[in-house]
Design an enzyme around this catalytic site. Structure first.
Site, mmCIF file in Angstrom:
data_model
loop_
_atom_site.group_PDB
_atom_site.id
_atom_site.type_symbol
_atom_site.label_atom_id
_atom_site.label_comp_id
_atom_site.label_asym_id
_atom_site.label_seq_id
_atom_site.Cartn_x
_atom_site.Cartn_y
_atom_site.Cartn_z
ATOM 1 N N ASP A 83 25.486 -65.960 -0.072
ATOM 2 C CA ASP A 83 25.888 -64.680 0.508
ATOM 3 C C ASP A 83 26.465 -64.877 1.913
ATOM 4 O O ASP A 83 26.301 -65.950 2.523
ATOM 5 C CB ASP A 83 24.676 -63.732 0.539
ATOM 6 C CG ASP A 83 25.059 -62.288 0.299
ATOM 7 O OD1 ASP A 83 26.207 -61.910 0.618
ATOM 8 O OD2 ASP A 83 24.209 -61.526 -0.194
ATOM 9 N N ASP A 117 28.847 -54.683 -4.140
ATOM 10 C CA ASP A 117 27.460 -54.193 -4.156
ATOM 11 C C ASP A 117 27.373 -52.871 -4.920
ATOM 12 O O ASP A 117 26.285 -52.390 -5.213
ATOM 13 C CB ASP A 117 26.954 -53.994 -2.721
ATOM 14 C CG ASP A 117 26.466 -55.299 -2.105
ATOM 15 O OD1 ASP A 117 26.304 -56.286 -2.852
ATOM 16 O OD2 ASP A 117 26.251 -55.340 -0.881
HETATM 17 C C1 GLA Z 1 24.190 -58.520 0.070
HETATM 18 C C2 GLA Z 1 24.462 -58.784 -1.393
HETATM 19 C C3 GLA Z 1 23.397 -58.113 -2.240
HETATM 20 C C4 GLA Z 1 22.050 -58.651 -1.842
HETATM 21 C C5 GLA Z 1 21.802 -58.448 -0.355
HETATM 22 C C6 GLA Z 1 20.548 -59.150 0.108
HETATM 23 O O1 GLA Z 1 24.367 -57.194 0.392
HETATM 24 O O2 GLA Z 1 25.738 -58.353 -1.745
HETATM 25 O O3 GLA Z 1 23.636 -58.327 -3.609
HETATM 26 O O4 GLA Z 1 21.963 -60.008 -2.169
HETATM 27 O O5 GLA Z 1 22.883 -58.955 0.425
HETATM 28 O O6 GLA Z 1 20.287 -58.967 1.444
#
Ligand code: GLA
Length: 740
Positions: free
Chosen positions: A480, A550
């Site tokens: 990430d 997301d």
């Molecule tokens: C980002 C990712 C999510 C999740 C969060 C965790 O927003 O896109 O899918 O993994 O971080 O903090």
């Protein structure tokens, strides 16, 4: 010292050579023209009498006997329109009265900023040319790399800029390539968005002036994606000429689409010149990213099918590919804990979820954020990559063993390039973050960006990831990256050289990923950046899949997935089924609708399955089993967009056809039925007209009396009719067709 760039053009050229179908590249010494043929495409450029490299043709494949005369520069149109500026150069230096976007702009140590690049020499290899240019006076050399894929006709272009002089110089702007199109009426397509709203296909008529698509954020960004498609005339999914391109770079980038005063169109893309500066000392060189470009005659649909094929065959890592399965293997169906538990991960909680996930038929269990350091909220812990003892008193092993015993492999979330100020790492190394000394350090999500350009930071990141993978049986990392840059200082270097952070950061990111994959050949990696903030053909050389957004609302995902697949193959596109009502739009949808929406890509489950009813579990289990049977067709086949979900469309439908045309999968979605309107007849595409195909519903029914077995010609000409009861809000159906 060479500033060697790990692999870009070379990797591509090597992988292209491996392709079975021969392409041809040829140089006509008399006319001084270079020609590349591949797939249904021909690309030609030549040396004009002034010595410039000039583009001559990019379009449908020509006969081998067709020859081009030597390139002739455009005449001076008026005293305001120099020939230098109106002649479509392959890679124009800023100098000699160039007013259009330059490919290269340089400041020399003595203050000279004039740069005029002329042809010197070239080398030819199987499917590739390297063409050497040099400034008319200074020892500044540029090697242009060209390679063509024999199958799709997609070209890979990049440049190596080299200072063979005795003084340092500064590169202020460096493109990977410039593409030229003849005057015509065009529609420009590009992808725009925001967090949780990525992948809108934006379409506009090309008019005089420049349209700049870019990221200044240090990484690819949610707001625009480095892909374009220019169509002659207006948008058409199935017809018309399309020129498209994608830039393989995960740092700040820019693509400028420019229609000049003579209506010629140029597309120039590479490093974003904003705040850019790369100092080349004597003997040093800079390698640009690769800009891929392709041509199709059958609309945006045809263009995206070519790009998908190319990505599967030449971009994605193929560490586990074999001779019989040369493409990257379809993604395992995953379960991810994020939306169920957020950071409240514990050993018993994750084990309970793993049991539920296994019962659904999931292949891979992924634990998301929260397992490390003092991570309870997003205010602390990033940078401290040790297992949190309170949550996992015996380390990760008991959970991983449990996941394995349930027949799944194990994946883990990491965010390697970030640090919370509240972390042991930051307390020990406050100088490791991007910053200008004495200036504020802007936090986003209470985190700062580690300066990955620094050798010590690079070593730390590689070191902890390597240790994590050595000590635990981890099959997959969700990598990430949850903010963009601010205050991008690199105070280890002299002030004039600090802007090199834009290149070195991304180069080190690629190097770490490459090294990690080399040391752990079975590891698979997802590129995530708060959803789709780092998706491009650069990162996809080292990662197997991406998290497109997301936003997991199944209705929003239909348009996001539609946009995404203009540039990237469905295999790359992870799609989770999450809970209803959805947290973002508060929209309630059935599990079947959510499943079918996610089954258009690489399927995952991200819901709180501990709350699912037996009926939900049975539905998901049935559809995951059905998905497993047809997954290669969906994620690696040819995608046809039968009805677009864009612009509030009442209906939408897609169809995927396996490469050998033995199988096809159709998805149909209703937004909200109005006035009792029936779902339109779906005229399928891409089937073998003479073959018989048996249709089996995955979800939903055909109209009573419809045949279950008919020819490809029938399904394509007569079409498929869904049951009249297929009506309502947020309804979905899916069918598979198998050749008999
Ligand atoms: C980002 C990712 C999510 C999740 C969060 C965790 O927003 O896109 O899918 O993994 O971080 O903090």
């Amino acid at each position: 010292m060479m500033k060697a760039f790990t692999g870009a053009a070379l990797v591509l050229a090597a992988s292209l050579f491996a392709s079975a179908q021969p392409a041809s590249v040829s140089f006509d010494a008399g006319a001084k023209t270079f020609r590349l043929d591949g797939g249904a495409t021909t690309y030609v450029f030549g040396v004009n009498p002034r010595g410039e490299l000039q583009q001559l043709y990019w379009g449908g494949r020509l006969a081998a006997s067709d020859a081009f005369p030597q390139a002739a520069p455009m005449p001076e149109w008026a005293s305001f329109d120099s020939s230098t500026t109106t002649t479509p150069q392959e890679y124009a230096g800023w100098g000699a009265g160039l007013f259009v976007e330059p490919a290269l702009k340089v400041s020399f140590a003595d203050g000279n900023r004039d740069l005029v690049l002329h042809y010197q020499s070239h080398t030819v290899t199987a499917n590739a040319f390297d063409v050497l240019l040099k400034d008319i006076d200074r020892p500044l050399y540029v090697t242009l790399h060209y390679a063509i894929d024999p199958d799709t006709g997609i070209l890979a272009r990049s440049a190596t800029i080299e200072n063979r002089g005795k003084e340092p110089l500064t590169i202020e702007q460096a493109a990977a390539a410039a593409w030229a199109l003849p005057p015509a009426h065009y529609t420009l397509n590009y992808l725009t968005g925001r967090w949780a709203g990525e992948w809108s296909l934006t379409q506009e008529k090309l008019d005089p002036g420049a349209r700049v698509i870019e990221s200044r954020r240090g990484s690819t960004g949610h707001q625009a994606n480095p892909w374009f498609a220019i169509q002659a005339g207006s948008h058409d999914e199935n017809h018309g000429e399309v020129w498209f391109g994608a830039l393989a770079w995960s740092g700040s980038w820019r693509i400028t689409v420019e229609q000049d005063q003579l209506d010629e169109v140029r597309v120039t893309g590479g490093f974003n010149p904003f705040d850019f500066g790369s100092v080349l000392h004597p003997g040093q060189s800079l390698e640009t990213p690769v800009f891929y470009g392709g041509y199709a005659q059958n609309g945006l649909g045809g263009a995206s099918r070519l790009l998908h094929r190319f990505e599967l065959a030449h971009i994605l890592p193929r560490t586990q590919a074999t001779a019989s399965q040369p493409l990257p293997k379809p993604r395992p169906v995953i379960y991810n804990s994020w939306e169920a538990t957020e950071m409240n991960v514990t050993e018993p909680g994750q084990m309970a979820l793993a049991e539920k996930a296994a019962a659904l038929g999931v292949d891979r269990f992924v634990m998301d954020d929260g397992w490390f350091g003092q991570r309870k909220t997003d205010h602390a812990g990033l940078g401290d990559w040790y297992v949190n003892q309170e949550k996992f008193p015996h380390g990760l092993k008991p959970l991983i063993d449990k996941v394995h015993s349930l027949g799944m492999d194990f994946g883990l979330w990491v965010e390697p390039e970030m640090v919370n100020p509240d972390s042991d790492l930051y307390r020990a190394h406050p100088d490791w973050v991007l910053n200008f000394p004495g200036r504020p350090r802007s936090e986003q999500r209470t985190q700062l960006v580690l300066n990955l350009a620094r050798p010590d930071v690079r070593a730390y990141v590689l070191g902890f990831l390597d240790k994590l993978l050595n000590e635990n049986d981890i099959a997959f990392l969700k990598w990430d990256y949850n903010r963009n840059w601010s205050e991008p200082g690199w105070d280890q270097l002299p002030p004039a050289e600090q802007k090199q952070v834009y290149v070195e950061f991304t180069r080190n990111l690629y190097a770490i990923l490459a090294e990690l994959r080399q040391r752990h050949p079975k590891i698979e990696i997802e590129s995530c950046s708060g959803g789709g903030g780092r998706v491009d053909l650069g990162i996809l050389r080292y990662t197997d899949e991406v998290w497109p957004s997301d936003n997991t609302d199944p209705f929003d995902r239909l348009t996001q997935q539609d946009g995404f697949t203009y540039a990237y193959a469905p295999q790359i596109m992870m799609a989770w089924v999450t809970d209803s009502p959805h947290w973002l739009n508060h929209r309630a949808t059935s599990l079947s609708y959510r499943m079918l929406s996610a089954m258009q890509g690489s399927l995952g489950i991200g819901a709180n399955i501990s709350r699912w009813s037996d009926e939900d579990t049975a539905t998901a289990r049935r559809l995951i089993a059905a998905y497993h049977q047809v997954q290669p067709t969906i994620v690696q086949g040819d995608l046809y967009r039968l009805i677009s979900p864009r612009d509030g469309s009442e209906f939408s439908a897609t169809q995927s056809v396996s490469r050998d045309r033995s199988q096809s999968v159709v998805f149909a979605f209703i937004h909200s039925t109005q006035k009792g309107r029936l779902f339109p007849t779906l005229k399928l595409q891409g089937l073998d007209p003479a073959a018989q195909y048996a249709l089996t519903p995955i979800e939903g029914k055909l109209r009573p009396g419809s045949p279950a077995l008919a020819s490809g010609a029938w399904w394509m000409n007569h079409g498929l009719n869904t049951d009249p009861d297929f009506r309502g809000d947020f309804q979905a159906a899916a069918f598979r067709l198998d050749r008999k």
